[in-house]
Design a protein around this motif. Structure first.
Motif, mmCIF file in Angstrom:
data_model
loop_
_atom_site.group_PDB
_atom_site.id
_atom_site.type_symbol
_atom_site.label_atom_id
_atom_site.label_comp_id
_atom_site.label_asym_id
_atom_site.label_seq_id
_atom_site.Cartn_x
_atom_site.Cartn_y
_atom_site.Cartn_z
ATOM 1 N N PRO A 58 -2.950 -8.087 -7.792
ATOM 2 C CA PRO A 58 -3.540 -6.719 -7.824
ATOM 3 C C PRO A 58 -4.134 -6.309 -6.957
ATOM 4 N N SER A 117 -6.243 -6.850 -0.496
ATOM 5 C CA SER A 117 -5.372 -6.274 0.513
ATOM 6 C C SER A 117 -4.508 -7.625 1.588
ATOM 7 N N LYS A 177 4.517 -7.584 -2.993
ATOM 8 C CA LYS A 177 5.110 -6.566 -3.585
ATOM 9 C C LYS A 177 5.154 -6.551 -5.236
ATOM 10 N N GLY A 199 2.589 -6.800 -7.632
ATOM 11 C CA GLY A 199 1.643 -5.617 -7.846
ATOM 12 C C GLY A 199 0.151 -5.566 -6.691
ATOM 13 N N CYS A 200 1.168 -5.936 -5.389
ATOM 14 C CA CYS A 200 -0.400 -5.748 -4.063
ATOM 15 C C CYS A 200 -0.496 -4.482 -3.988
ATOM 16 N N HIS A 201 -1.140 -3.798 -4.092
ATOM 17 C CA HIS A 201 -1.265 -2.117 -3.737
ATOM 18 C C HIS A 201 -1.228 -1.553 -2.168
ATOM 19 N N ASN A 202 -1.650 -2.878 -0.475
ATOM 20 C CA ASN A 202 -2.152 -2.445 -0.207
ATOM 21 C C ASN A 202 -1.563 -3.511 1.016
ATOM 22 N N THR A 243 2.527 -0.548 2.327
ATOM 23 C CA THR A 243 2.037 0.509 1.842
ATOM 24 C C THR A 243 1.167 1.017 3.315
#
Length: 233
Positions: free
Chosen positions: A185, A188, A206, A209-212, A232
């Motif tokens: 999470p 990057s 994904k 939980g990686c947001h970037n 993203t």
């Protein structure tokens, strides 16, 4: 019991694969005979014609149905749908720590052209040994011998062409993101090139939980697929 089947045999580095009748060896106790229903074609299969001793049966993205199993195989049964992965010895320290992808004998198992004891898994119609057991499967064939620890059962809902995309490309990308880079999470993540390997990395990131997640490619259609699968940017 040995079986006569058909395989796409590479006999020269710059020649086409030739479909021939071949005979597969008797199963060992820890082996499985898979009736191949689909197999991807990887750049590695093309390059291997230039580096391996020939003639050889290549192919390492196979999926199919268990047609027979060795006497000591308990992890799967005849009739199971499976994906075939890479070979591992099962005895070294990495294998003992569930890191078969770092197997001490991985190179030999992948490119040696036979079993670890040097025996061949296939002969041609003239009785000559073929370099096979490529990635311990040689799945450019109607049937393939593989190790029980190299297969993963799949459900009836997975189409064969999807299953065949998993063993090399997706496995490499997802495994790198999950096991080697440990994307999470707070990460990057930049993926350069979103073919089969890159998309596997995107999906694994994904899932972690990686947001970037940034996808980079020269082809717009690949970038769109990457967006659909979790990129993203």
């Amino acid at each position: 019991m040995s079986i006569v089947t058909k395989a796409a045999v590479a006999r020269s580095a710059d020649g086409n694969f030739v479909v021939e009748k071949v005979t597969l060896d008797d199963l060992r106790d820890d082996e499985i005979l898979v009736e191949v229903h689909a197999c991807g074609i990887c750049h590695m299969d093309i390059e291997a014609k230039k580096t391996m001793e020939l003639p050889a049966i290549l192919g390492h993205e196979g999926a199919g149905v268990d047609a027979d199993i060795g006497r000591k195989v308990t992890s799967v049964k005849i009739g199971d749908r499976v994906v075939m992965g890479y070979g591992s010895c099962g005895n070294c320290i990495p294998c003992g720590h569930d890191q078969a992808y770092f197997c001490d004998r991985g190179w030999e198992l992948t490119f040696g052209g036979g079993r670890l004891d040097g025996s061949a898994t296939a002969i041609d119609a003239a009785g000559n040994s073929l370099r096979a057991a490529f990635f311990q499967q040689s799945s450019f064939a109607r049937h393939a011998i593989t190790l029980a620890r190299s297969v993963v059962p799949i459900s009836d809902s997975v189409p064969w062409h999807v299953a065949a995309a998993v063993p090399c490309g997706f496995l490499t990308g997802a495994g790198t993101a999950q096991n080697i880079l440990a994307v999470g999470p707070d990460s990057s993540f930049l993926v350069r090139g979103v073919g089969a390997v890159g998309l596997g990395a995107v999906m694994a990131a994904k899932r972690a939980g990686c947001h970037n997640i940034v996808a980079s490619d020269l082809r717009e259609n690949r970038l769109q697929i990457a967006r659909d699968f979790g990129a993203t940017a």
